[in-house]
Write an enzyme that holds these catalytic residues in place. Sequence first.
Site, mmCIF file in Angstrom:
data_model
loop_
_atom_site.group_PDB
_atom_site.id
_atom_site.type_symbol
_atom_site.label_atom_id
_atom_site.label_comp_id
_atom_site.label_asym_id
_atom_site.label_seq_id
_atom_site.Cartn_x
_atom_site.Cartn_y
_atom_site.Cartn_z
ATOM 1 N N THR A 28 0.734 -1.074 -0.106
ATOM 2 C CA THR A 28 0.070 -0.082 0.063
ATOM 3 C C THR A 28 0.900 1.208 -0.130
ATOM 4 O OG1 THR A 28 -2.168 1.003 0.804
ATOM 5 C CG2 THR A 28 -0.282 0.236 2.515
ATOM 6 N N CYS A 47 -3.007 7.673 7.656
ATOM 7 C CA CYS A 47 -3.672 6.557 7.480
ATOM 8 C C CYS A 47 -2.954 5.312 8.276
ATOM 9 C CB CYS A 47 -3.938 6.083 6.055
ATOM 10 S SG CYS A 47 -5.230 7.238 5.316
ATOM 11 N N HIS A 75 -5.697 -0.848 4.922
ATOM 12 C CA HIS A 75 -5.321 0.614 4.701
ATOM 13 C C HIS A 75 -6.639 1.493 5.448
ATOM 14 C CE1 HIS A 75 -3.364 4.056 2.158
ATOM 15 N NE2 HIS A 75 -3.953 4.494 3.193
#
Lengths: 159, 206
Positions: free
Chosen positions: A21, A27, A44
């Site tokens: 990711t 995040c 994620h």
Amino acid sequence: MNISVGISDWKICKPPDSLVTYALGSCVGICLYDKVRKIGGLSHIMLPDSKNCGDGLATNRMKFADTAIPDMFKKMLSTGAVKADMTAKIAGGAVMFSVATDRFNIGERNIAAVKAALGAIGIRIIAQDVGLNYGRTVFFYPENGVVKIKSTTKGEVSI
Amino acid sequence: MLEKYEDLNEMHLDVLKEIGNIGSGNASTALSAMIGREIAIHMPSIKILGFQEAIENNGSPEDIVAAVLVRLKGEVSGMILLLVEQEFAENVLNVFFGEKDIDLLKLNENDVSALTEIGNIMGSAYVSAIAQLTGLEIGVETPSFAVDMLGAIMSVPVIEFGEVSDKLLCIDKTIEIDGVSMKSNMMLIPTVDSLSNLFGKLGVDA
């Protein structure tokens, strides 16, 4: 194959596939791993809590720590993972702009929510690279459970 | 009453485009006065984007960008985000300090101050144009600066709007300096509530 996980997304794979990711800011990326069966999952998440959110917007369960993590966990169990053999590694939750203007301090709230969600399903965090002020790309290799984190300022680290 | 960006109709979008046009025109004039170069801007585009698209609209997630974030307060809330790419930073820092071969990851204090100030001046000019047009009271907060991966930078607006929306409304434009097009996107990202204020003042049914 290197499987890409987007924002508000999670994916599960087995070797030889791996997961990535890109550019986590505030995040958080959560890597769940069954070391015996070599099943890996990467989530994620963007936000801590689906319950804080407007009507109809909590429908994307992959967006929130409190929904994405148990969902991915269940999916891993249903593909053969065993809870007793599972651990977690987490990364992300940075503050991208100076704290004074980051009034929500969402990075820290995300980290706390991820820890709470993992605690709720009884999965131990064995390594983390969280907080501070820089973005991170996360690679996760279910072959050996290694999580490689790439950033612009700190180079590469493996946890 | 507008509840989500997807409710915007063609007329709304045209109005927002015009707001973007006026705002970014004013911002470019301010930049031009500051660096003494001729600035041209392209007609702004207005996009309602999913989170992933909002990043991809500006490049690859791992592209290194400098960014100045200016939060809006008052009757319009949201943010203006100025994304400064390599070439643009090189040009303006060259004008200011005669610097060449800029590495975005190794900016010194003066470089950061100069770029932050550019964001501040352009952001303020943008906002004052909208305030004049609408009679709304809009203020800006102290700008903040970061250099990092595009995806990590964009996670800031994406997350902040994520609690109320699955989409972002971006009014963005590209800047050209002395006839050379260089990507520097200035995005106005208003909250949904603010849009009703804007349309109300302009006599457009929200």
